[in-house]
Design a protein around this motif. Structure first.
Motif, PDB file in Angstrom:
ATOM      1  N   ALA A  51      -6.859  -8.708  -1.537  1.00 42.77           N
ATOM      2  CA  ALA A  51      -6.236  -7.405  -1.307  1.00 42.77           C
ATOM      3  C   ALA A  51      -4.904  -7.297  -2.052  1.00 42.77           C
ATOM      4  O   ALA A  51      -4.647  -6.309  -2.742  1.00 42.77           O
ATOM      5  CB  ALA A  51      -6.040  -7.168   0.192  1.00 42.77           C
ATOM      6  N   ILE A  52      -4.091  -8.326  -1.940  1.00 42.39           N
ATOM      7  CA  ILE A  52      -2.793  -8.335  -2.637  1.00 42.39           C
ATOM      8  C   ILE A  52      -3.021  -8.301  -4.149  1.00 42.39           C
ATOM      9  O   ILE A  52      -2.314  -7.606  -4.883  1.00 42.39           O
ATOM     10  CB  ILE A  52      -1.958  -9.570  -2.235  1.00 42.39           C
ATOM     11  N   GLY A  53      -4.019  -9.043  -4.617  1.00 41.27           N
ATOM     12  CA  GLY A  53      -4.317  -9.076  -6.049  1.00 41.27           C
ATOM     13  C   GLY A  53      -4.686  -7.707  -6.607  1.00 41.27           C
ATOM     14  O   GLY A  53      -4.333  -7.363  -7.725  1.00 41.27           O
ATOM     15  N   LEU A  96       0.827  -1.205   0.000  1.00 38.23           N
ATOM     16  CA  LEU A  96       0.000   0.000   0.000  1.00 38.23           C
ATOM     17  C   LEU A  96       0.863   1.258   0.000  1.00 38.23           C
ATOM     18  O   LEU A  96       0.527   2.250  -0.650  1.00 38.23           O
ATOM     19  CB  LEU A  96      -0.919   0.030   1.224  1.00 38.23           C
ATOM     20  N   LYS A  97       1.967   1.217   0.728  1.00 44.51           N
ATOM     21  CA  LYS A  97       2.842   2.382   0.845  1.00 44.51           C
ATOM     22  C   LYS A  97       3.464   2.775  -0.491  1.00 44.51           C
ATOM     23  O   LYS A  97       3.664   3.947  -0.753  1.00 44.51           O
ATOM     24  CB  LYS A  97       3.954   2.120   1.865  1.00 44.51           C
ATOM     25  N   ARG A 104     -10.196  -2.162   3.204  1.00 51.09           N
ATOM     26  CA  ARG A 104     -11.411  -2.848   3.660  1.00 51.09           C
ATOM     27  C   ARG A 104     -11.191  -4.367   3.683  1.00 51.09           C
ATOM     28  O   ARG A 104     -11.531  -5.035   4.665  1.00 51.09           O
ATOM     29  CB  ARG A 104     -12.586  -2.504   2.745  1.00 51.09           C
ATOM     30  N   LEU A 105     -10.589  -4.887   2.618  1.00 56.86           N
ATOM     31  CA  LEU A 105     -10.317  -6.332   2.559  1.00 56.86           C
ATOM     32  C   LEU A 105      -9.316  -6.746   3.635  1.00 56.86           C
ATOM     33  O   LEU A 105      -9.475  -7.795   4.268  1.00 56.86           O
ATOM     34  CB  LEU A 105      -9.795  -6.715   1.179  1.00 56.86           C
ATOM     35  N   ARG A 106      -8.281  -5.937   3.841  1.00 54.91           N
ATOM     36  CA  ARG A 106      -7.293  -6.233   4.889  1.00 54.91           C
ATOM     37  C   ARG A 106      -7.959  -6.282   6.261  1.00 54.91           C
ATOM     38  O   ARG A 106      -7.741  -7.199   7.039  1.00 54.91           O
ATOM     39  CB  ARG A 106      -6.198  -5.174   4.878  1.00 54.91           C
ATOM     40  N   SER A 122      -5.278   3.901  -7.531  1.00 58.41           N
ATOM     41  CA  SER A 122      -6.155   5.010  -7.154  1.00 58.41           C
ATOM     42  C   SER A 122      -6.563   4.917  -5.685  1.00 58.41           C
ATOM     43  O   SER A 122      -6.452   3.866  -5.049  1.00 58.41           O
ATOM     44  CB  SER A 122      -7.409   5.002  -8.029  1.00 58.41           C
ATOM     45  N   GLU A 123      -7.058   6.023  -5.182  1.00 58.18           N
ATOM     46  CA  GLU A 123      -7.508   6.084  -3.786  1.00 58.18           C
ATOM     47  C   GLU A 123      -8.674   5.119  -3.555  1.00 58.18           C
ATOM     48  O   GLU A 123      -8.779   4.513  -2.488  1.00 58.18           O
ATOM     49  CB  GLU A 123      -7.920   7.516  -3.431  1.00 58.18           C
ATOM     50  N   THR A 124      -9.519   4.952  -4.545  1.00 61.30           N
ATOM     51  CA  THR A 124     -10.648   4.018  -4.434  1.00 61.30           C
ATOM     52  C   THR A 124     -10.151   2.587  -4.245  1.00 61.30           C
ATOM     53  O   THR A 124     -10.664   1.851  -3.396  1.00 61.30           O
ATOM     54  CB  THR A 124     -11.538   4.096  -5.692  1.00 61.30           C
ATOM     55  N   VAL A 125      -9.152   2.205  -5.020  1.00 63.34           N
ATOM     56  CA  VAL A 125      -8.585   0.855  -4.904  1.00 63.34           C
ATOM     57  C   VAL A 125      -7.907   0.707  -3.550  1.00 63.34           C
ATOM     58  O   VAL A 125      -8.045  -0.331  -2.891  1.00 63.34           O
ATOM     59  CB  VAL A 125      -7.613   0.563  -6.062  1.00 63.34           C
ATOM     60  N   LYS A 126      -7.197   1.730  -3.108  1.00 64.45           N
ATOM     61  CA  LYS A 126      -6.545   1.659  -1.794  1.00 64.45           C
ATOM     62  C   LYS A 126      -7.568   1.464  -0.683  1.00 64.45           C
ATOM     63  O   LYS A 126      -7.349   0.673   0.236  1.00 64.45           O
ATOM     64  CB  LYS A 126      -5.720   2.922  -1.527  1.00 64.45           C
TER      65      LYS A 126
END
Length: 76
Positions: free
Chosen positions: A71-73, A33-34, A48-50, A39-43
């Motif tokens: 999440a990794i995918g 994530l870092k 949420r998944l994490r 995009s911010e939406t995907v982040k």
């Protein structure tokens, strides 16, 4: 008294080793994530998944693993 102490010590160690068994997966997601350029939406979806994975880590490990993998995918 020694038996009670030994038993409670063994239980404490056992619980301590079990807690956070998916820490590596969470850390991998946080690290990606870092540095990710998604995009911010995907982040937000990854977060949420994490969080769902963390919530289900001990109650439903199969679902937790699925959430972590999803999440990794999304970050790849």
């Amino acid at each position: 008294m020694k038996k009670i102490f030994a038993f409670s010590s063994a239980m404490f160690i056992s619980f301590g080793l079990h807690a956070g068994c998916m820490t590596n997966k969470v850390n991998a997601i946080n690290d990606k994530l870092k540095v990710s350029a998604v995009s911010e939406t995907v982040k937000q979806e990854v977060i949420r998944l994490r969080d769902l994975g963390i919530k289900n880590e001990h109650s439903n490990a199969k679902m937790a693993v699925k959430y972590f993998e999803d999440a990794i995918g999304k970050l790849n």
